[in-house]
Write a protein that holds these residues in place. Sequence first.
Motif, PDB file in Angstrom:
ATOM      1  N   GLU A   7       5.733  57.732  11.746  1.00 52.37           N
ATOM      2  CA  GLU A   7       5.332  58.893  12.532  1.00 52.37           C
ATOM      3  C   GLU A   7       3.813  58.991  12.637  1.00 52.37           C
ATOM      4  O   GLU A   7       3.271  59.375  13.674  1.00 52.37           O
ATOM      5  CB  GLU A   7       5.895  60.175  11.902  1.00 52.37           C
ATOM      6  CG  GLU A   7       7.398  60.332  12.062  1.00 52.37           C
ATOM      7  CD  GLU A   7       7.827  60.289  13.523  1.00 52.37           C
ATOM      8  OE1 GLU A   7       7.158  60.954  14.351  1.00 52.37           O
ATOM      9  OE2 GLU A   7       8.801  59.586  13.834  1.00 52.37           O
ATOM     10  N   TYR A   8       3.109  58.639  11.543  1.00 54.62           N
ATOM     11  CA  TYR A   8       1.654  58.641  11.579  1.00 54.62           C
ATOM     12  C   TYR A   8       1.143  57.681  12.652  1.00 54.62           C
ATOM     13  O   TYR A   8       0.209  57.988  13.392  1.00 54.62           O
ATOM     14  CB  TYR A   8       1.078  58.234  10.223  1.00 54.62           C
ATOM     15  CG  TYR A   8       1.147  59.305   9.158  1.00 54.62           C
ATOM     16  CD1 TYR A   8       1.254  60.648   9.491  1.00 54.62           C
ATOM     17  CD2 TYR A   8       1.091  58.959   7.808  1.00 54.62           C
ATOM     18  CE1 TYR A   8       1.321  61.628   8.507  1.00 54.62           C
ATOM     19  CE2 TYR A   8       1.153  59.934   6.811  1.00 54.62           C
ATOM     20  CZ  TYR A   8       1.269  61.272   7.178  1.00 54.62           C
ATOM     21  OH  TYR A   8       1.317  62.221   6.202  1.00 54.62           O
ATOM     22  N   ILE A   9       1.752  56.494  12.686  1.00 55.60           N
ATOM     23  CA  ILE A   9       1.323  55.487  13.651  1.00 55.60           C
ATOM     24  C   ILE A   9       1.540  55.992  15.075  1.00 55.60           C
ATOM     25  O   ILE A   9       0.656  55.880  15.936  1.00 55.60           O
ATOM     26  CB  ILE A   9       2.073  54.158  13.436  1.00 55.60           C
ATOM     27  CG1 ILE A   9       1.740  53.582  12.058  1.00 55.60           C
ATOM     28  CG2 ILE A   9       1.711  53.150  14.523  1.00 55.60           C
ATOM     29  CD1 ILE A   9       2.493  52.323  11.719  1.00 55.60           C
ATOM     30  N   LYS A  10       2.721  56.545  15.321  1.00 54.52           N
ATOM     31  CA  LYS A  10       3.023  57.054  16.662  1.00 54.52           C
ATOM     32  C   LYS A  10       2.050  58.167  17.051  1.00 54.52           C
ATOM     33  O   LYS A  10       1.555  58.208  18.185  1.00 54.52           O
ATOM     34  CB  LYS A  10       4.462  57.571  16.711  1.00 54.52           C
ATOM     35  CG  LYS A  10       5.513  56.479  16.575  1.00 54.52           C
ATOM     36  CD  LYS A  10       6.916  57.072  16.537  1.00 54.52           C
ATOM     37  CE  LYS A  10       7.965  55.980  16.359  1.00 54.52           C
ATOM     38  NZ  LYS A  10       9.337  56.538  16.268  1.00 54.52           N
ATOM     39  N   GLU A  11       1.786  59.071  16.106  1.00 54.86           N
ATOM     40  CA  GLU A  11       0.870  60.182  16.390  1.00 54.86           C
ATOM     41  C   GLU A  11      -0.556  59.679  16.608  1.00 54.86           C
ATOM     42  O   GLU A  11      -1.276  60.174  17.485  1.00 54.86           O
ATOM     43  CB  GLU A  11       0.898  61.180  15.232  1.00 54.86           C
ATOM     44  CG  GLU A  11       2.211  61.945  15.114  1.00 54.86           C
ATOM     45  CD  GLU A  11       2.280  62.794  13.860  1.00 54.86           C
ATOM     46  OE1 GLU A  11       1.222  62.954  13.209  1.00 54.86           O
ATOM     47  OE2 GLU A  11       3.373  63.282  13.526  1.00 54.86           O
TER      48      GLU A  11
END
Length: 239
Positions: A7-11
């Motif tokens: 999720e961090y990467i996507k955000e």
Amino acid sequence: MYDTNEEYIKEAINGSNEAMENIINNNQGLIWNIVARFSGRGYEKEELYQIGAIGLIKAVKRFDFSFGVKFSTYAVPYIMGEIKRFIRDDGPIKISRSIKELNSKINELQNKNLKEAGQELSVKEVARKLNVSKEEVAVAIESARPLESINEEAYNEENGESKISKISNKEDDVNKLINRLTINRLIQELDEREKKIIILRYFREKTQTEVANLLGISQVQVSRIEKKILNSMRTKIAN
């Protein structure tokens, strides 16, 4: 070892500064581990860490979950490549300490802006933020531009090899790691038929005719597809 929340990467890809900070924090150990490989070369570890962080940010911006590899594995060649490029470009010509310090400030500023805005600042913006002239910024940036390196690849239609390979047989474990991870990443991006062609040709050492017979296509088709794949890989490695 270096887990990064998807999720961090996507955000972060979508522009979240907080997510990017979390990714950098989660991967500090990875960056420091790579920085340690370059100890004893006359550079401050903190400076190399900042350069490595830029490589990590670039890896985040270019990461695609369809690659099928862990983010940390994907990020290694970007981090190492950024540090190696910095050391290579800094070495051949001796630059004054003041210009090096300005370069360091520019790198830190660009790193910060890359994290916050997803793009680098112009020379005019850098000069204004650092309270120096545009000419000073231009000189500092110019001093860091790469010279022609014997590590650069010199390809022709039939074969490709680095210039250094013509004058040295010494193995470089760091280069081998970067090459292996980079090639693995690029292969993962290919479709199934393209993967088979590259694996059969370059890992199992089959001739184009043998590959054509195995895949049920013509040797001309194999040659055309192989050339297309290699040209695409070279372009991606250069970028």
